[in-house]
Design a protein around this motif. Structure first.
Motif, PDB file in Angstrom:
ATOM      1  N   GLY A   1      53.953  34.259   5.305  1.00 59.96           N
ATOM      2  CA  GLY A   1      53.222  34.790   6.454  1.00 59.96           C
ATOM      3  C   GLY A   1      51.778  34.343   6.516  1.00 59.96           C
ATOM      4  O   GLY A   1      51.319  33.485   5.769  1.00 59.96           O
ATOM      5  N   ARG A   2      51.084  34.968   7.418  1.00 56.91           N
ATOM      6  CA  ARG A   2      49.666  34.666   7.638  1.00 56.91           C
ATOM      7  C   ARG A   2      48.878  34.906   6.360  1.00 56.91           C
ATOM      8  O   ARG A   2      49.136  35.839   5.620  1.00 56.91           O
ATOM      9  CB  ARG A   2      49.106  35.538   8.743  1.00 56.91           C
ATOM     10  CG  ARG A   2      49.764  35.292  10.052  1.00 56.91           C
ATOM     11  CD  ARG A   2      49.227  36.238  11.099  1.00 56.91           C
ATOM     12  NE  ARG A   2      49.984  36.040  12.319  1.00 56.91           N
ATOM     13  CZ  ARG A   2      50.138  36.945  13.241  1.00 56.91           C
ATOM     14  NH1 ARG A   2      49.567  38.124  13.112  1.00 56.91           N
ATOM     15  NH2 ARG A   2      50.841  36.695  14.311  1.00 56.91           N
TER      16      ARG A   2
ATOM     17  N   ARG B   1      47.946  25.944   3.096  1.00 52.05           N
ATOM     18  CA  ARG B   1      49.171  26.590   2.637  1.00 52.05           C
ATOM     19  C   ARG B   1      50.193  25.548   2.178  1.00 52.05           C
ATOM     20  O   ARG B   1      50.836  25.705   1.151  1.00 52.05           O
ATOM     21  CB  ARG B   1      49.767  27.487   3.730  1.00 52.05           C
ATOM     22  CG  ARG B   1      50.982  28.255   3.256  1.00 52.05           C
ATOM     23  CD  ARG B   1      51.492  29.268   4.269  1.00 52.05           C
ATOM     24  NE  ARG B   1      51.459  28.745   5.607  1.00 52.05           N
ATOM     25  CZ  ARG B   1      51.042  29.449   6.678  1.00 52.05           C
ATOM     26  NH1 ARG B   1      50.674  30.700   6.548  1.00 52.05           N
ATOM     27  NH2 ARG B   1      51.019  28.902   7.868  1.00 52.05           N
TER      28      ARG B   1
ATOM     29  N   CYS C   1      45.016  30.865   7.072  1.00 49.33           N
ATOM     30  CA  CYS C   1      46.148  30.371   7.863  1.00 49.33           C
ATOM     31  C   CYS C   1      46.587  31.446   8.854  1.00 49.33           C
ATOM     32  O   CYS C   1      47.276  32.394   8.467  1.00 49.33           O
ATOM     33  CB  CYS C   1      47.318  30.011   6.956  1.00 49.33           C
ATOM     34  SG  CYS C   1      46.948  28.785   5.695  1.00 49.33           S
ATOM     35  N   PRO C   2      46.232  31.309  10.126  1.00 49.87           N
ATOM     36  CA  PRO C   2      46.564  32.349  11.107  1.00 49.87           C
ATOM     37  C   PRO C   2      48.028  32.353  11.561  1.00 49.87           C
ATOM     38  O   PRO C   2      48.433  33.230  12.300  1.00 49.87           O
ATOM     39  CB  PRO C   2      45.638  32.026  12.283  1.00 49.87           C
ATOM     40  CG  PRO C   2      45.412  30.557  12.185  1.00 49.87           C
ATOM     41  CD  PRO C   2      45.407  30.241  10.705  1.00 49.87           C
ATOM     42  N   THR C   3      48.808  31.380  11.123  1.00 45.98           N
ATOM     43  CA  THR C   3      50.209  31.283  11.522  1.00 45.98           C
ATOM     44  C   THR C   3      51.102  31.475  10.300  1.00 45.98           C
ATOM     45  O   THR C   3      50.619  31.574   9.174  1.00 45.98           O
ATOM     46  CB  THR C   3      50.505  29.902  12.137  1.00 45.98           C
ATOM     47  OG1 THR C   3      50.219  28.903  11.150  1.00 45.98           O
ATOM     48  CG2 THR C   3      49.666  29.671  13.376  1.00 45.98           C
ATOM     49  N   ARG C   4      52.413  31.469  10.535  1.00 48.21           N
ATOM     50  CA  ARG C   4      53.380  31.522   9.444  1.00 48.21           C
ATOM     51  C   ARG C   4      53.888  30.115   9.165  1.00 48.21           C
ATOM     52  O   ARG C   4      53.890  29.263  10.043  1.00 48.21           O
ATOM     53  CB  ARG C   4      54.562  32.410   9.812  1.00 48.21           C
ATOM     54  CG  ARG C   4      54.187  33.869   9.892  1.00 48.21           C
ATOM     55  CD  ARG C   4      55.375  34.692  10.237  1.00 48.21           C
ATOM     56  NE  ARG C   4      55.586  34.535  11.682  1.00 48.21           N
ATOM     57  CZ  ARG C   4      56.455  35.232  12.376  1.00 48.21           C
ATOM     58  NH1 ARG C   4      57.216  36.111  11.785  1.00 48.21           N
ATOM     59  NH2 ARG C   4      56.585  35.062  13.664  1.00 48.21           N
TER      60      ARG C   4
ATOM     61  N   GLY D   1      49.866  37.966   1.012  1.00 51.15           N
ATOM     62  CA  GLY D   1      50.583  37.565   2.208  1.00 51.15           C
ATOM     63  C   GLY D   1      52.000  38.106   2.150  1.00 51.15           C
ATOM     64  O   GLY D   1      52.387  38.766   1.183  1.00 51.15           O
TER      65      GLY D   1
ATOM     66  N   ASP E   1      54.921  24.009   9.173  1.00 53.65           N
ATOM     67  CA  ASP E   1      53.702  24.704   8.770  1.00 53.65           C
ATOM     68  C   ASP E   1      52.504  23.894   9.246  1.00 53.65           C
ATOM     69  O   ASP E   1      52.351  22.725   8.883  1.00 53.65           O
ATOM     70  CB  ASP E   1      53.651  24.893   7.251  1.00 53.65           C
ATOM     71  CG  ASP E   1      52.633  25.948   6.830  1.00 53.65           C
ATOM     72  OD1 ASP E   1      51.696  26.230   7.615  1.00 53.65           O
ATOM     73  OD2 ASP E   1      52.775  26.486   5.728  1.00 53.65           O
TER      74      ASP E   1
ATOM     75  N   CYS F   1      49.347  24.708   8.670  1.00 54.71           N
ATOM     76  CA  CYS F   1      48.176  25.025   7.844  1.00 54.71           C
ATOM     77  C   CYS F   1      48.163  24.133   6.604  1.00 54.71           C
ATOM     78  O   CYS F   1      48.933  24.367   5.663  1.00 54.71           O
ATOM     79  CB  CYS F   1      48.190  26.496   7.453  1.00 54.71           C
ATOM     80  SG  CYS F   1      46.769  26.969   6.453  1.00 54.71           S
TER      81      CYS F   1
ATOM     82  N   THR G   1      59.922  32.029   4.491  1.00 59.94           N
ATOM     83  CA  THR G   1      58.740  32.130   5.346  1.00 59.94           C
ATOM     84  C   THR G   1      57.598  32.736   4.554  1.00 59.94           C
ATOM     85  O   THR G   1      57.764  33.743   3.869  1.00 59.94           O
ATOM     86  CB  THR G   1      59.034  33.004   6.589  1.00 59.94           C
ATOM     87  OG1 THR G   1      60.109  32.414   7.312  1.00 59.94           O
ATOM     88  CG2 THR G   1      57.820  33.100   7.491  1.00 59.94           C
TER      89      THR G   1
END
Length: 149
Positions: A101-102, A133, A106-109, A89, A128, A130, A99
């Motif tokens: 990342g994806r 994560r 986890c499709p988001t940050r 990632g 977050d 996710c 941060t």
């Protein structure tokens, strides 16, 4: 009666607009691709005991390798930095915000606060969505000096 602008002034304005667009695009590309190098204090191999994750991974000691380029490589319990990573990632730091990342699950940050003290890096999720994560990264990571690169 007003005169139309001279042809040269329109050309100059066009160059200014094009130049500004180029600078904006270059900055956006650098931010999106993590083109900024990380401070050296983050680079290396870090480990932490994580709880069981909601994606079916049992509790255990995870390792992450953080590279100067901002690439993060994660290693499942039972492996360490230098082996084949489980996933990769992007990792970036801006002041007191970090941060991640994806990731494959986890499709988001995710955005985290961080504190670095000696060989300990403490991460706390700020934004977050996710759970996997958050479960993996929130907590205290210890830098492994023997493998750190």
């Amino acid at each position: 009666m007003t005169r139309p602008p001279r042809r040269g002034s329109r050309r100059f304005l066009g160059f200014c607009v094009a130049g500004a667009a180029f600078v904006f695009a270059a900055h956006a590309f650098a931010a999106a691709t993590g083109a900024h190098a990380l401070p050296s204090k983050f680079v290396g191999c870090w480990s932490r005991r994580a709880p069981a994750l909601p994606v079916g991974t049992a509790a255990g000691v995870w390792s992450i390798a953080i590279k100067k380029s901002g690439t993060l490589v994660a290693f499942t319990p039972g492996t360490t930095c230098g082996a084949n990573g489980d996933f990769t990632g992007a990792f970036s730091v801006n002041a007191k915000r970090l941060t991640i990342g994806r990731l494959p699950v986890c499709p988001t940050r995710g955005t985290y606060s961080w504190k670095l003290s000696g060989r300990s890096l403490t991460l706390h999720a700020l934004a977050d969505t996710c759970p996997a994560r958050v479960g993996l990264f929130s907590g205290v990571w210890k830098k492994n000096l023997r493998i750190a690169r």
